[in-house]
Scaffold this motif. Structure first.
Motif, PDB file in Angstrom:
ATOM      1  N   GLU A  28       0.869  -1.180   0.000  1.00  0.00           N
ATOM      2  CA  GLU A  28       0.000   0.000   0.000  1.00  0.00           C
ATOM      3  C   GLU A  28       0.900   1.222   0.000  1.00  0.00           C
ATOM      4  N   ILE A  29       0.716   2.100  -0.971  1.00  0.00           N
ATOM      5  CA  ILE A  29       1.567   3.277  -1.156  1.00  0.00           C
ATOM      6  C   ILE A  29       0.873   4.520  -0.615  1.00  0.00           C
TER       7      ILE A  29
ATOM      8  N   ASP B 281      -1.220  11.960  -0.481  1.00  0.00           N
ATOM      9  CA  ASP B 281      -2.205  11.075   0.144  1.00  0.00           C
ATOM     10  C   ASP B 281      -2.445  11.432   1.606  1.00  0.00           C
ATOM     11  N   THR B 282      -3.513  10.834   2.147  1.00  0.00           N
ATOM     12  CA  THR B 282      -3.786  10.900   3.585  1.00  0.00           C
ATOM     13  C   THR B 282      -3.797   9.460   4.102  1.00  0.00           C
ATOM     14  N   LEU B 283      -3.877   9.327   5.414  1.00  0.00           N
ATOM     15  CA  LEU B 283      -3.952   8.003   6.033  1.00  0.00           C
ATOM     16  C   LEU B 283      -5.388   7.650   6.426  1.00  0.00           C
ATOM     17  N   TYR B 284      -6.323   8.425   5.940  1.00  0.00           N
ATOM     18  CA  TYR B 284      -7.729   8.284   6.307  1.00  0.00           C
ATOM     19  C   TYR B 284      -8.261   6.864   6.105  1.00  0.00           C
ATOM     20  N   ARG B 285      -7.939   6.219   4.990  1.00  0.00           N
ATOM     21  CA  ARG B 285      -8.468   4.891   4.657  1.00  0.00           C
ATOM     22  C   ARG B 285      -7.568   3.747   5.097  1.00  0.00           C
ATOM     23  N   LEU B 286      -6.410   4.046   5.665  1.00  0.00           N
ATOM     24  CA  LEU B 286      -5.407   3.009   5.935  1.00  0.00           C
ATOM     25  C   LEU B 286      -5.924   1.901   6.843  1.00  0.00           C
ATOM     26  N   ASP B 287      -6.626   2.235   7.909  1.00  0.00           N
ATOM     27  CA  ASP B 287      -7.127   1.198   8.818  1.00  0.00           C
ATOM     28  C   ASP B 287      -8.013   0.191   8.074  1.00  0.00           C
TER      29      ASP B 287
ATOM     30  N   SER C  12       1.269 -11.209   3.395  1.00  0.00           N
ATOM     31  CA  SER C  12       2.038 -10.126   4.017  1.00  0.00           C
ATOM     32  C   SER C  12       1.580  -8.787   3.451  1.00  0.00           C
ATOM     33  N   ILE C  13       1.747  -7.752   4.280  1.00  0.00           N
ATOM     34  CA  ILE C  13       1.318  -6.401   3.908  1.00  0.00           C
ATOM     35  C   ILE C  13       2.435  -5.439   4.278  1.00  0.00           C
ATOM     36  N   THR C  14       2.755  -4.541   3.353  1.00  0.00           N
ATOM     37  CA  THR C  14       3.756  -3.514   3.604  1.00  0.00           C
ATOM     38  C   THR C  14       3.203  -2.168   3.166  1.00  0.00           C
ATOM     39  N   VAL C  15       3.367  -1.167   4.015  1.00  0.00           N
ATOM     40  CA  VAL C  15       3.020   0.202   3.654  1.00  0.00           C
ATOM     41  C   VAL C  15       4.316   0.885   3.218  1.00  0.00           C
TER      42      VAL C  15
ATOM     43  N   GLY D 102       4.647  -4.479   7.485  1.00  0.00           N
ATOM     44  CA  GLY D 102       5.916  -3.881   7.103  1.00  0.00           C
ATOM     45  C   GLY D 102       5.763  -2.388   6.853  1.00  0.00           C
ATOM     46  N   VAL D 103       6.822  -1.643   7.126  1.00  0.00           N
ATOM     47  CA  VAL D 103       6.832  -0.206   6.850  1.00  0.00           C
ATOM     48  C   VAL D 103       8.136   0.123   6.142  1.00  0.00           C
ATOM     49  N   TRP D 104       8.002   0.645   4.930  1.00  0.00           N
ATOM     50  CA  TRP D 104       9.157   1.042   4.127  1.00  0.00           C
ATOM     51  C   TRP D 104       9.059   2.534   3.838  1.00  0.00           C
ATOM     52  N   HIS D 105      10.193   3.192   3.933  1.00  0.00           N
ATOM     53  CA  HIS D 105      10.288   4.636   3.711  1.00  0.00           C
ATOM     54  C   HIS D 105      10.897   4.880   2.333  1.00  0.00           C
ATOM     55  N   VAL D 106      10.149   5.550   1.469  1.00  0.00           N
ATOM     56  CA  VAL D 106      10.693   5.934   0.169  1.00  0.00           C
ATOM     57  C   VAL D 106      11.216   7.352   0.293  1.00  0.00           C
ATOM     58  N   MET D 107      12.463   7.532  -0.129  1.00  0.00           N
ATOM     59  CA  MET D 107      13.140   8.816   0.037  1.00  0.00           C
ATOM     60  C   MET D 107      13.223   9.561  -1.289  1.00  0.00           C
ATOM     61  N   SER D 108      13.465  10.841  -1.212  1.00  0.00           N
ATOM     62  CA  SER D 108      13.478  11.682  -2.406  1.00  0.00           C
ATOM     63  C   SER D 108      14.620  11.335  -3.359  1.00  0.00           C
ATOM     64  N   ASP D 109      15.609  10.582  -2.886  1.00  0.00           N
ATOM     65  CA  ASP D 109      16.688  10.163  -3.787  1.00  0.00           C
ATOM     66  C   ASP D 109      16.346   8.876  -4.540  1.00  0.00           C
ATOM     67  N   GLY D 110      15.124   8.367  -4.346  1.00  0.00           N
ATOM     68  CA  GLY D 110      14.692   7.179  -5.064  1.00  0.00           C
ATOM     69  C   GLY D 110      15.077   5.877  -4.391  1.00  0.00           C
ATOM     70  N   CYS D 111      15.564   5.948  -3.182  1.00  0.00           N
ATOM     71  CA  CYS D 111      15.921   4.746  -2.425  1.00  0.00           C
ATOM     72  C   CYS D 111      14.801   4.393  -1.461  1.00  0.00           C
ATOM     73  N   ILE D 112      14.764   3.132  -1.098  1.00  0.00           N
ATOM     74  CA  ILE D 112      13.790   2.666  -0.110  1.00  0.00           C
ATOM     75  C   ILE D 112      14.541   2.125   1.090  1.00  0.00           C
ATOM     76  N   GLU D 113      14.131   2.601   2.258  1.00  0.00           N
ATOM     77  CA  GLU D 113      14.671   2.121   3.523  1.00  0.00           C
ATOM     78  C   GLU D 113      13.607   1.233   4.158  1.00  0.00           C
TER      79      GLU D 113
END
Length: 130
Positions: free
Chosen positions: A57-58, A63-69, A81-84, A103-114
């Motif tokens: 889920e991106i 976006d908002t987190l309104y529908r995330l739950d 498995s589920i990753t945001v 799962g929680v992944w952070h997408v950064m402005s340099d195009g990398c994912i942490e």
């Protein structure tokens, strides 16, 4: 890599697919975009199919987190498995909203994912939902 100025869902989806391929997670797998589930009530942004179904889920800057739950609740029925995957704007909110098996992944402005937290893989016992 050059900084990405606007982290929209579309841009993040491209970054995510590249990350899954280069990290080997998508080896011998299929990636499906916009997979509708639960009688079309929810849509997983990207799904990795490789013997199990993993939903991504991106949440981009617009976006908002309104529908995330509700999204997470529905996705639990269909995916092992589920990753945001989200931008800096949403990290704190996502971490406080979702349980530790998501799962929680952070997408950064340099195009990398942490990868901040890996998703737990659960066995989907209820194949009748499909």
């Amino acid at each position: 890599m050059k900084a990405i100025t606007e982290l929209t869902e579309s841009t993040i989806k491209q970054v995510l697919k590249r990350h899954l391929r280069t990290s080997g997670q998508a080896k011998r797998a299929k990636l499906i975009d916009e997979l509708c589930v639960d009688a079309f009530s929810r849509r997983a942004d990207t799904v990795l199919v490789n013997g199990k179904l993993s939903a991504f889920e991106i949440k981009g800057d617009l976006d908002t987190l309104y529908r995330l739950d509700g999204q997470i609740s529905t996705f639990r029925k269909f995916f092992e498995s589920i990753t945001v995957v989200c931008t800096s704007k949403h990290i704190d909110g996502v971490m406080s909203k979702v349980s530790s098996d998501i799962g929680v992944w952070h997408v950064m402005s340099d195009g990398c994912i942490e990868e901040l937290r890996p998703p737990e893989v659960r066995r989907n016992e209820d194949v009748e939902v499909w």
